[in-house]
Design a protein around this motif. Structure first.
Motif, short mmCIF file in Angstrom:
data_model
loop_
_atom_site.label_atom_id
_atom_site.label_comp_id
_atom_site.label_asym_id
_atom_site.label_seq_id
_atom_site.Cartn_x
_atom_site.Cartn_y
_atom_site.Cartn_z
N THR A 1 -5.09 1.57 14.78
CA THR A 1 -3.91 2.42 14.59
C THR A 1 -2.71 1.58 14.19
O THR A 1 -2.46 0.53 14.76
CB THR A 1 -3.61 3.16 15.92
N GLY A 2 -2.00 2.06 13.19
CA GLY A 2 -0.77 1.40 12.78
C GLY A 2 -0.95 0.34 11.71
O GLY A 2 0.02 -0.29 11.30
N CYS A 3 -2.18 0.12 11.24
CA CYS A 3 -2.38 -0.97 10.27
C CYS A 3 -2.04 -0.56 8.84
O CYS A 3 -2.04 -1.39 7.94
CB CYS A 3 -3.80 -1.53 10.37
N GLY A 4 -1.76 0.72 8.61
CA GLY A 4 -1.31 1.12 7.27
C GLY A 4 -2.25 2.04 6.50
O GLY A 4 -2.04 2.30 5.32
N LYS A 5 -3.27 2.57 7.17
CA LYS A 5 -4.27 3.40 6.46
C LYS A 5 -3.65 4.69 5.91
O LYS A 5 -3.82 5.01 4.74
CB LYS A 5 -5.42 3.75 7.42
N SER A 6 -2.94 5.41 6.76
CA SER A 6 -2.36 6.69 6.29
C SER A 6 -1.29 6.45 5.24
O SER A 6 -1.14 7.26 4.31
CB SER A 6 -1.75 7.46 7.46
N LEU B 1 5.32 10.25 0.53
CA LEU B 1 5.92 9.37 1.53
C LEU B 1 7.38 9.78 1.72
O LEU B 1 8.00 10.32 0.82
CB LEU B 1 5.84 7.91 1.07
N PRO B 2 7.93 9.50 2.92
CA PRO B 2 9.32 9.90 3.14
C PRO B 2 10.29 9.08 2.26
O PRO B 2 9.92 8.06 1.68
CB PRO B 2 9.54 9.61 4.62
N GLN B 3 11.52 9.55 2.22
CA GLN B 3 12.57 8.94 1.38
C GLN B 3 12.83 7.46 1.66
O GLN B 3 13.19 6.73 0.75
CB GLN B 3 13.88 9.70 1.64
#
Ligand SMILES: Nc1ncnc2c1ncn2[C@@H]1O[C@H](COP(=O)(O)OP(=O)(O)O)[C@@H](O)[C@H]1O
Ligand SMILES: [Mg+2]
Length: 312
Positions: A42-47, A57-59
């Motif tokens: 979790t948190g490694c950048g997959k999503s 992706l957000p602004q």
């Protein structure tokens, strides 16, 4: 034949506490009819990678590099062109099925919508097609399932509905983000079966994002292991499970129950104050002096690529 070619992708989020380096100089490609598993904690950048591909992706995200889909750079095409690609060529199944389905509509009406809008099918034909899809996806009473609302179905069933929706337009690429997360073993089995059906029936290329190595093992042709915003190893899945190369990959495999639950020492590094050199070096049992100085390149070994000086 490559259908997707990601080159030097980096994604940085600017936040009040500093820049978050979520994905760093990552390159990989997806071949036609291939299932590639993207695996990591979790948190490694997959999503973030998944969302970069369809530019959701957000602004506060800064994205560099290129994402070529059938030769078009998805990071550069106009919003309207991209919208078409999102609807007809690249389907994404987000992590949480209950958030992706509209609670106010029956699942059937959500399956036929893209068929009516994009395939210009008649209502009756689209209903027939939806019921056929639900049958393919393992619903024993597809006509009944058609008329149900998401809240009336379990998480695993909703996941199957999402997969049916993704399949309706026969997209070139399906991206599935953690399709088995939070499901118990039996449902995981079901979802694996459904993906096998998709692979057989659809010929889509699939990016399967998962933190579950056993799911990756069953479904993927190739596997990419991510650590802290980088792919550190990529290659044929069969070879990987026989002999993982990167010390982190080895640690990840050793943490599986059947291999004794041995977790790697330490924790993943911060994505704000990123360690120099190989990101895994503070936890690595084989670290050498150079590992903390300069990030290793990819080295080839056994037809695979691995980012570690041990394979120099
Ligand atoms: N909108 C955002 N703003 C700041 N940081 C973010 C944002 N979205 C994701 N991140 C960070 O990017 C990193 C990768 O996230 P993510 O791709 O969601 O991980 P996972 O591998 O679990 O899917 C994480 O450190 C996360 O905190
Ligand atoms: Mg995720």
């Amino acid at each position: 034949m490559k259908i997707l070619d990601i080159c030097d992708l980096s994604v940085t989020f600017s936040t009040p506490v500093g820049d978050v380096f979520a994905v760093n100089n990552t390159s990989f490609s997806l071949n036609e009819n291939e299932t590639l598993a993207l695996v990591g904690e979790t948190g490694c950048g997959k999503s973030v990678i998944a969302n970069s591909i369809i530019r959701l992706l957000p602004q506060n995200a800064k994205v560099t590099g290129s994402i070529l889909f059938k030769g078009i750079d998805l990071l550069k095409v106009s919003e309207s062109e991209l919208e078409k690609i999102r609807q007809q060529e690249i389907s994404i199944i987000f992590q949480n099925p209950s958030l992706s389905l509209n609670p106010l509509y029956t699942v059937g009406s959500q399956i036929i919508e893209p068929l009516i809008i994009h395939k210009k099918m008649s209502k009756q034909n689209s209903i027939d097609k939806a019921i056929q899809l639900l049958k393919t996806m393992g619903f024993s009473n597809p006509s009944k399932a058609y008329g149900m609302y998401p809240y009336q179905l379990s998480g695993g069933m909703n996941q199957r509905i999402l997969l049916s929706i993704a399949m309706t337009l026969n997209p070139s690429i399906i991206i599935a983000d953690e399709p088995t997360k939070g499901l118990d073993n039996e449902l995981v089995r079901d979802i694996i079966d459904e993906f096998n059906t998709v692979k057989r029936v659809n010929n889509s290329s699939i990016i399967l994002i998962t933190h579950d190595l056993s799911v990756a093992r069953e479904l993927s042709d190739r596997i990419a292991i991510m650590y802290s915003g980088e792919i550190i190893e990529i290659g044929e899945t069969k070879k990987f499970f026989k002999k993982p190369l990167h010390p982190y990959s080895q640690a990840l495999l050793n943490s599986l129950p059947e291999r004794g639950f041995i977790a790697p020492n330490g924790t993943s590094p911060s994505m704000i104050n990123v360690p120099r050199g190989c990101k895994f070096h503070p936890r690595c049992p084989y670290k050498k002096q150079e590992c903390s100085k300069k990030i290793p390149l990819f080295y080839s070994y056994d037809d695979r690529s691995v980012r570690c000086y041990l394979f120099q």
